[in-house]
Motif scaffolding. Structure first.
Motif, mmCIF file in Angstrom:
data_model
loop_
_atom_site.group_PDB
_atom_site.id
_atom_site.type_symbol
_atom_site.label_atom_id
_atom_site.label_comp_id
_atom_site.label_asym_id
_atom_site.label_seq_id
_atom_site.Cartn_x
_atom_site.Cartn_y
_atom_site.Cartn_z
ATOM 1 N N SER A 76 -71.909 -98.680 -40.764
ATOM 2 C CA SER A 76 -73.279 -98.363 -40.342
ATOM 3 C C SER A 76 -74.220 -99.393 -40.950
ATOM 4 O O SER A 76 -74.033 -99.831 -42.091
ATOM 5 C CB SER A 76 -73.668 -96.953 -40.785
ATOM 6 O OG SER A 76 -73.626 -96.832 -42.201
ATOM 7 N N ILE A 77 -75.218 -99.821 -40.170
ATOM 8 C CA ILE A 77 -76.158 -100.834 -40.628
ATOM 9 C C ILE A 77 -77.588 -100.401 -40.332
ATOM 10 O O ILE A 77 -77.859 -99.619 -39.425
ATOM 11 C CB ILE A 77 -75.900 -102.208 -39.982
ATOM 12 C CG1 ILE A 77 -76.134 -102.158 -38.458
ATOM 13 C CG2 ILE A 77 -74.499 -102.710 -40.301
ATOM 14 C CD1 ILE A 77 -76.144 -103.524 -37.785
ATOM 15 N N ASN A 78 -78.493 -100.927 -41.133
ATOM 16 C CA ASN A 78 -79.924 -100.809 -40.860
ATOM 17 C C ASN A 78 -80.570 -102.060 -41.423
ATOM 18 O O ASN A 78 -79.984 -102.785 -42.235
ATOM 19 C CB ASN A 78 -80.527 -99.561 -41.503
ATOM 20 C CG ASN A 78 -81.958 -99.308 -41.039
ATOM 21 O OD1 ASN A 78 -82.352 -99.722 -39.947
ATOM 22 N ND2 ASN A 78 -82.745 -98.648 -41.865
ATOM 23 N N ASN A 79 -81.774 -102.329 -40.968
ATOM 24 C CA ASN A 79 -82.487 -103.505 -41.463
ATOM 25 C C ASN A 79 -83.938 -103.172 -41.730
ATOM 26 O O ASN A 79 -84.557 -102.373 -41.035
ATOM 27 C CB ASN A 79 -82.401 -104.652 -40.454
ATOM 28 C CG ASN A 79 -83.033 -104.319 -39.115
ATOM 29 O OD1 ASN A 79 -82.386 -103.704 -38.264
ATOM 30 N ND2 ASN A 79 -84.285 -104.713 -38.916
ATOM 31 N N ALA A 80 -84.458 -103.782 -42.790
ATOM 32 C CA ALA A 80 -85.902 -103.791 -42.985
ATOM 33 C C ALA A 80 -86.508 -104.719 -41.942
ATOM 34 O O ALA A 80 -85.803 -105.562 -41.371
ATOM 35 C CB ALA A 80 -86.221 -104.303 -44.390
ATOM 36 N N HIS A 81 -87.833 -104.585 -41.694
ATOM 37 C CA HIS A 81 -88.435 -105.617 -40.858
ATOM 38 C C HIS A 81 -88.278 -106.947 -41.570
ATOM 39 O O HIS A 81 -88.571 -107.085 -42.754
ATOM 40 C CB HIS A 81 -89.921 -105.379 -40.590
ATOM 41 C CG HIS A 81 -90.514 -106.568 -39.880
ATOM 42 N ND1 HIS A 81 -91.166 -107.572 -40.562
ATOM 43 C CD2 HIS A 81 -90.460 -106.948 -38.576
ATOM 44 C CE1 HIS A 81 -91.508 -108.515 -39.699
ATOM 45 N NE2 HIS A 81 -91.093 -108.150 -38.491
ATOM 46 N N SER A 82 -87.805 -107.940 -40.857
ATOM 47 C CA SER A 82 -87.570 -109.251 -41.452
ATOM 48 C C SER A 82 -87.758 -110.330 -40.411
ATOM 49 O O SER A 82 -86.991 -110.415 -39.440
ATOM 50 C CB SER A 82 -86.152 -109.329 -42.033
ATOM 51 O OG SER A 82 -85.835 -110.655 -42.381
ATOM 52 N N THR A 83 -88.771 -111.160 -40.603
ATOM 53 C CA THR A 83 -88.952 -112.316 -39.735
ATOM 54 C C THR A 83 -87.760 -113.248 -39.846
ATOM 55 O O THR A 83 -87.356 -113.886 -38.867
ATOM 56 C CB THR A 83 -90.250 -113.060 -40.103
ATOM 57 O OG1 THR A 83 -91.355 -112.158 -39.972
ATOM 58 C CG2 THR A 83 -90.487 -114.255 -39.196
ATOM 59 N N THR A 84 -87.167 -113.328 -41.031
ATOM 60 C CA THR A 84 -85.979 -114.154 -41.220
ATOM 61 C C THR A 84 -84.839 -113.688 -40.322
ATOM 62 O O THR A 84 -84.199 -114.505 -39.633
ATOM 63 C CB THR A 84 -85.540 -114.111 -42.693
ATOM 64 O OG1 THR A 84 -86.564 -114.675 -43.499
ATOM 65 C CG2 THR A 84 -84.237 -114.879 -42.906
ATOM 66 N N LEU A 85 -84.558 -112.389 -40.297
ATOM 67 C CA LEU A 85 -83.511 -111.871 -39.423
ATOM 68 C C LEU A 85 -83.827 -112.131 -37.959
ATOM 69 O O LEU A 85 -82.920 -112.394 -37.155
ATOM 70 C CB LEU A 85 -83.321 -110.372 -39.670
ATOM 71 C CG LEU A 85 -82.610 -109.978 -40.967
ATOM 72 C CD1 LEU A 85 -82.678 -108.474 -41.167
ATOM 73 C CD2 LEU A 85 -81.158 -110.449 -40.964
ATOM 74 N N VAL A 127 -77.256 -96.377 -45.451
ATOM 75 C CA VAL A 127 -76.236 -96.981 -44.595
ATOM 76 C C VAL A 127 -75.193 -97.720 -45.427
ATOM 77 O O VAL A 127 -75.365 -97.962 -46.624
ATOM 78 C CB VAL A 127 -76.884 -97.968 -43.602
ATOM 79 C CG1 VAL A 127 -77.623 -97.224 -42.501
ATOM 80 C CG2 VAL A 127 -77.787 -98.949 -44.329
ATOM 81 N N ASP A 128 -74.118 -98.118 -44.763
ATOM 82 C CA ASP A 128 -73.094 -98.926 -45.430
ATOM 83 C C ASP A 128 -73.626 -100.312 -45.783
ATOM 84 O O ASP A 128 -73.320 -100.844 -46.856
ATOM 85 C CB ASP A 128 -71.868 -99.066 -44.525
ATOM 86 C CG ASP A 128 -71.179 -97.739 -44.234
ATOM 87 O OD1 ASP A 128 -71.155 -96.885 -45.141
ATOM 88 O OD2 ASP A 128 -70.687 -97.568 -43.103
ATOM 89 N N TYR A 129 -74.423 -100.874 -44.876
ATOM 90 C CA TYR A 129 -74.977 -102.222 -45.100
ATOM 91 C C TYR A 129 -76.456 -102.246 -44.717
ATOM 92 O O TYR A 129 -76.809 -101.946 -43.574
ATOM 93 C CB TYR A 129 -74.217 -103.276 -44.274
ATOM 94 C CG TYR A 129 -72.886 -103.635 -44.883
ATOM 95 C CD1 TYR A 129 -72.742 -104.765 -45.680
ATOM 96 C CD2 TYR A 129 -71.775 -102.822 -44.686
ATOM 97 C CE1 TYR A 129 -71.522 -105.083 -46.258
ATOM 98 C CE2 TYR A 129 -70.551 -103.131 -45.255
ATOM 99 C CZ TYR A 129 -70.434 -104.268 -46.043
ATOM 100 O OH TYR A 129 -69.231 -104.572 -46.623
ATOM 101 N N TYR A 130 -77.280 -102.596 -45.693
ATOM 102 C CA TYR A 130 -78.714 -102.735 -45.471
ATOM 103 C C TYR A 130 -79.026 -104.229 -45.446
ATOM 104 O O TYR A 130 -78.666 -104.970 -46.378
ATOM 105 C CB TYR A 130 -79.489 -102.047 -46.588
ATOM 106 C CG TYR A 130 -80.960 -101.859 -46.311
ATOM 107 C CD1 TYR A 130 -81.397 -100.817 -45.494
ATOM 108 C CD2 TYR A 130 -81.913 -102.709 -46.853
ATOM 109 C CE1 TYR A 130 -82.738 -100.627 -45.239
ATOM 110 C CE2 TYR A 130 -83.262 -102.520 -46.599
ATOM 111 C CZ TYR A 130 -83.666 -101.481 -45.784
ATOM 112 O OH TYR A 130 -84.998 -101.303 -45.532
ATOM 113 N N LEU A 131 -79.691 -104.686 -44.394
ATOM 114 C CA LEU A 131 -79.927 -106.108 -44.156
ATOM 115 C C LEU A 131 -81.405 -106.413 -44.327
ATOM 116 O O LEU A 131 -82.259 -105.729 -43.755
ATOM 117 C CB LEU A 131 -79.474 -106.484 -42.747
ATOM 118 C CG LEU A 131 -78.119 -105.904 -42.301
ATOM 119 C CD1 LEU A 131 -77.828 -106.267 -40.862
ATOM 120 C CD2 LEU A 131 -76.999 -106.368 -43.223
#
Length: 234
Positions: A76-85, A127-131
């Motif tokens: 499972s993944i989630n991400n913060a808002h990231s202009t880099t991503l 989540v398992d991975y936070y990006l």
């Protein structure tokens, strides 16, 4: 593969600086430029000395591939808002079919603000991975960043099982004192410019600020860092 499209080009640092008169003065900032190889190597060595797993890649396409390869299928993944991503094409990618369970879509589909906030606190942070990215990487191996809601710093600090940080070399600073300066004098004004576009609000704010100085003694591999030899995000 070719670089996937960034669908938020208007929210990159270059476009914000060009189009928002409140941040045009940042055009000459050295924080818009990639760091030297010597500074990248110094930051990498210091991060590793502090227990972080670090990868250095040359381009945003390399960063995309490195990030994709670090996340196991089924996670499972989630991400913060990231202009880099966004700039490396990863946000476009995870909106499509992937081998992971992306909970971000479930969160933003909830339109009730209170219920959405609860989802960010629960499934979004655990989540398992936070990006994410960070505002600064110091030459002595610390990661520094802030946010308004606390969801980003919460997921990074403790909530998620694993965290992957992607940072352009333009985010390398000397020490924590400069990290604080970069956060408030460069990153925050640009984030405020972004929220004027995204949400029609006058400004953002830093109500939560976090410095991670060492890897967790209980899970040394929890936070991994991808340093990119390009200027990315802000």
């Amino acid at each position: 593969m070719s670089l996937l499209q960034n669908t938020n080009l208007s929210e990159t640092a270059a476009e914000l600086i060009k189009n928002d008169n409140q941040v045009t003065g940042l055009s000459s900032s050295h924080y818009t430029k990639p760091a030297s190889a010597a500074r990248v190597n110094a930051a990498k060595a210091a991060l590793e000395a502090n227990g972080f797993k670090v990868y250095v890649v040359n381009s945003r396409l390399d960063a995309f591939e490195a990030l994709k390869n670090l996340i196991p299928a089924g996670a499972s993944i989630n991400n913060a808002h990231s202009t880099t991503l966004e700039e490396i094409g990863f946000i476009t990618y995870i909106k499509g079919q992937t081998p992971w369970k992306n909970v971000h879509g479930e969160i933003i589909a909830e339109k009730d603000p209170a219920k959405q906030a609860e989802l960010r606190r629960t499934i979004g942070s655990t989540v398992d991975y936070y990006l994410t990215s960070v505002a600064s990487v110091t030459e002595d191996g610390h990661l520094a960043h802030g946010d308004l809601s606390g969801s980003k710093v919460g997921g990074v600090a403790f909530g998620a099982a694993n965290v992957i940080v992607i940072a352009g070399s333009n985010k390398i600073v000397k020490d924590e004192q400069e990290a604080w300066k970069r956060q408030h004098e460069f990153a925050l004004p640009l984030e405020s410019a972004r929220v004027r576009i995204a949400y029609g609000l006058p400004a953002s704010g830093v109500t939560h600020y976090e410095v991670i100085r060492k890897a967790s003694p209980f899970n040394a591999n929890r936070i991994q860092v991808i340093l990119v030899n390009e200027a990315l995000g802000y």
